[in-house]
Design a protein around this motif. Structure first.
Motif: not given
Length: 71
Positions: A7, A9, A25, A27, A29
């Protein structure tokens, strides 16, 4: 959705007002959906609303808007 095996961010923003905090935010992943298969890349914009309580903050709401990963 599956377990995130990786991940990242970024672009985190936080707006606090009146005992609430809205955190957003972006992200990226990699999600493992099935054993033995490679993880799937996923991108999302996330928003979370936190409330201040006597013992600390509690998550009140969360929303993820999935985005298509760039090629």
């Amino acid at each position: 959705m599956g377990a995130a095996v990786e991940s990242e961010t970024r672009e985190v923003t936080c707006l606090e007002r009146g005992g609430r905090a809205v955190v957003t935010c972006f992200q990226k992943m990699r999600i493992r959906r099935l054993p033995g298969l490679p993880p799937l890349p996923t991108q999302a914009v996330a928003a979370r609303v936190w409330f201040s309580l006597g013992e600390g903050r509690r998550l009140g709401a969360m929303h993820l808007s999935r985005r298509q990963p760039s090629a």
